[in-house]
Design a protein around this motif. Structure first.
Motif, PDB file in Angstrom:
ATOM      1  N   CYS B 151    -102.694  22.769 -13.933  1.00  0.00           N
ATOM      2  CA  CYS B 151    -104.136  23.075 -13.945  1.00  0.00           C
ATOM      3  C   CYS B 151    -104.835  21.812 -13.456  1.00  0.00           C
ATOM      4  CB  CYS B 151    -104.605  23.421 -15.359  1.00  0.00           C
ATOM      5  SG  CYS B 151    -106.397  23.340 -15.582  1.00  0.00           S
ATOM      6  N   CYS B 160    -110.450  28.083 -17.544  1.00  0.00           N
ATOM      7  CA  CYS B 160    -111.879  27.841 -17.385  1.00  0.00           C
ATOM      8  C   CYS B 160    -112.501  29.088 -16.764  1.00  0.00           C
ATOM      9  CB  CYS B 160    -112.134  26.608 -16.523  1.00  0.00           C
ATOM     10  SG  CYS B 160    -111.793  26.836 -14.762  1.00  0.00           S
ATOM     11  N   CYS B 168    -106.850  29.708  -8.712  1.00  0.00           N
ATOM     12  CA  CYS B 168    -107.665  28.656  -9.306  1.00  0.00           C
ATOM     13  C   CYS B 168    -108.925  28.433  -8.485  1.00  0.00           C
ATOM     14  CB  CYS B 168    -106.834  27.372  -9.362  1.00  0.00           C
ATOM     15  SG  CYS B 168    -107.772  25.914  -9.782  1.00  0.00           S
ATOM     16  N   CYS B 176    -103.718  29.964 -10.854  1.00  0.00           N
ATOM     17  CA  CYS B 176    -104.319  29.490 -12.110  1.00  0.00           C
ATOM     18  C   CYS B 176    -103.216  29.331 -13.143  1.00  0.00           C
ATOM     19  CB  CYS B 176    -105.382  30.457 -12.617  1.00  0.00           C
ATOM     20  SG  CYS B 176    -105.964  30.008 -14.285  1.00  0.00           S
TER      21      CYS B 176
HETATM   22  S1  SF4 Z   1    -108.915  28.159 -12.604  1.00  0.00           S
HETATM   23 FE1  SF4 Z   1    -107.149  27.942 -13.969  1.00  0.00          FE
HETATM   24  S2  SF4 Z   1    -105.873  26.343 -13.061  1.00  0.00           S
HETATM   25 FE2  SF4 Z   1    -107.884  26.224 -12.070  1.00  0.00          FE
HETATM   26  S3  SF4 Z   1    -109.011  24.684 -13.237  1.00  0.00           S
HETATM   27 FE3  SF4 Z   1    -109.512  26.668 -14.145  1.00  0.00          FE
HETATM   28  S4  SF4 Z   1    -108.000  26.956 -15.788  1.00  0.00           S
HETATM   29 FE4  SF4 Z   1    -107.242  25.295 -14.484  1.00  0.00          FE
END
Ligand code: SF4
Ligand code: SF4
Lengths: 294, 221
Positions: B151, B160, B168, B176
């Motif tokens: 991540c 997130c 992601c 992700c």
């Molecule tokens: S989309 Fe998923 S992998 Fe990307 S920053 Fe957010 S939580 Fe992390």
């Protein structure tokens, strides 16, 4: 107007809006927009280097808006500060009379205007909520006793249209456990989906403000659909904006936002609305008026 | 393995300004698999340097370049070639380069590669970063998938708001991590575990420089 916490605890339909500090020291326009909102909203978010673009810090602007008579919500991300800086900013917020903090992980520097920066992320949103809870309890994150605790009302964000939704709900639950008192959602447009989300969110003892993002024109709606994860503008709304033409698009967008706020309030779907107008904060009072909120 | 990438040739040439003769050292482990320290890579470098008038006094592919003592012993056979060179150009990771710095106290030593990350070879000569060596592994709590590394925000407690149909927000090329963790923990029946809040990481475990000594087992009486 009641402050955020009092309004939510009294069960009133609560309205928040947003103030984005500028890049640079000329704050005349920002203050002018904020003045427009005085007496019309319960609290005002001040963004923290939003989209990882460098601007004036959230904390000093919170203080200015507090002096103006607003109840500011200090947005705090984990992107630019480690746990030491976060805790000192939280204590700083308390002594400056700031009552609310919105805890976020923060957009990645890859999205912003300093792409070669080192992103921090020493903590993330759930741990940040725990940090605020610790400081409110008179201890820092390392367990050291403080001389005077903070007293901050803790908020967090959630994306009801995230795909997949299940991991998002798990994280929502963690945020509640970590101490979140209220949530402001990412922009929602699909009311049925939002109701399904709220059915689940209602199981927890937290307040939820629905994110209402003013659509300025069809182009903006298409942009959101294409580039902003977690936001879906239905085709029906895009068609309405298109039909309104160049001149009428903004008016139409304001109508749409007002309708959404009205539905959420009248049907008791959420505890309030967070109205984001991104640079057109001066339109927020009119949106609220059309929504039937004096 | 340790993934290394060859520096731009011009950067290597600039580095060697004023150096007339070089000894080239490769490594048979990671740098060979990455093609940055293999016999072929050394031969290509030799030819390239000779074409601009540098003298290459000799070449050698160390068995394990990060092994200081072993490499020192191996290089005894090349003593004259090394002595004859103004500098040693090391075609391995930064650790292998510094082995040479340690062995040849008075000799100039330069890196030909950039050392990138600890990578899994998931396809032939395709490397993915899965572990960033944080010093305290927590992937028992995350379905065996490392959010610290995969991540971009290193989030330890769930996705997130930018999680986007399994990808992601930071880049459409990245999956992700938290969508993957959720899907895997669902398959392995560990979702309950995912409800626990993971505390802030102990970054003192990652402070550099680190030293690790394997203690000899005490002899049984
Ligand atoms: S989309 Fe998923 S992998 Fe990307 S920053 Fe957010 S939580 Fe992390
Ligand atoms: S948590 Fe991630 S970075 Fe740390 S040791 Fe485990 S796999 Fe490596």
């Amino acid at each position: 107007m009641k402050r955020l916490k009092e309004a939510l605890e009294a069960g009133e339909f609560t309205i928040t809006a947003e103030c984005g500090p500028p890049k640079g020291t000329d704050i005349a326009e920002m203050l002018e927009h904020a003045r427009h909102l005085l007496g019309k909203i319960n609290a005002i978010n001040v963004t923290d280097n939003q989209s990882a673009v460098v601007r004036i810090g959230s904390l000093p602007v919170c203080r200015l808006l507090s002096e103006m008579g607003h109840d500011p919500i200090f947005q705090l991300t984990c992107r630019d500060r480690n746990r030491l800086a976060i805790q000192s900013d939280l204590m700083g917020a308390h002594i400056l009379g700031i009552k609310n903090v919105l805890c976020m992980t923060g957009d990645h520097v890859a999205a912003g205007d300093h792409k070669t920066a080192k992103p921090v992320y020493d903590l993330e949103s759930v741990q940040l909520l725990q940090t605020v809870a610790a400081l409110n309890g008179g201890h820092d994150l390392a367990g050291n006793e403080m001389k005077g605790a903070t007293n901050l009302y803790q908020g967090a964000v959630v994306t009801p249209e995230a795909n997949p939704i299940e991991p998002q709900m798990l994280k929502f639950e963690k945020k509640v456990k970590a101490g979140a008192n209220f949530f402001q959602t990412q922009a929602i447009y699909d009311m049925d989906n939002f109701k399904r989300f709220m059915d689940r969110a209602r199981k927890y003892n937290v307040k939820v403000l629905a994110g209402i993002l003013l659509l300025k024109n069809a182009g903006m709606a298409n942009f959101l659909n294409k580039f902003v994860p977690g936001i879906t503008v239905p085709q029906e709304l895009i068609d309405r904006l298109k039909a309104a033409g160049k001149e009428g698009a903004l008016e139409c967008g304001m109508d749409i936002a007002a309708e959404q706020v009205r539905i959420i309030k009248e049907q008791g779907i959420a505890d309030g609305a967070h109205v984001m107008a991104i640079g057109l904060e001066n339109k927020v009072p009119e949106i609220l008026k059309r929504a039937g909120i004096a | 393995m340790i993934v290394s990438k060859a520096k731009e040739r011009q950067d290597v040439i600039n580095m060697l300004e004023g150096v007339k003769s070089v000894f080239l050292l490769g490594c048979s482990e990671c740098a060979t698999l990455c093609g940055t320290g293999s016999p072929e890579a050394l031969a290509e470098m030799k030819e390239s340097l000779e074409s601009i008038g540098k003298k290459v006094t000799g070449t050698f592919v160390a068995k394990t370049g990060c092994q200081v003592l072993g490499t020192k012993v191996e290089l005894k056979a090349n003593k004259e070639e090394v002595d004859a060179a103004d500098a040693i150009l090391v075609m391995s990771c930064g650790a292998g380069t510094q082995s040479m710095v340690e062995v040849f106290k008075d000799k100039k030593v330069y890196p030909a590669n950039d050392t990138a990350f600890l990578g899994n070879m998931t396809r032939f000569q395709h490397f993915d970063e899965r572990c960033s060596m944080c010093g305290e592994c927590i992937i028992d709590k995350t379905g065996g998938i490392c959010p610290v590394t995969t991540c971009p925000k290193g989030i330890l407690n769930g996705p997130c708001g930018g999680t986007n149909n399994g990808f992601c927000e930071v880049s459409p090329d990245i999956e992700c991590a938290w969508a993957k963790i959720y899907a895997r923990m669902e398959r392995t029946g560990e979702l309950e575990k995912m409800r626990q809040i993971i505390p802030p990481k102990d970054y003192s475990k990652k402070l550099s420089p680190k030293v690790f000594v394997i203690e000899k087992k005490k002899e049984e009486k």
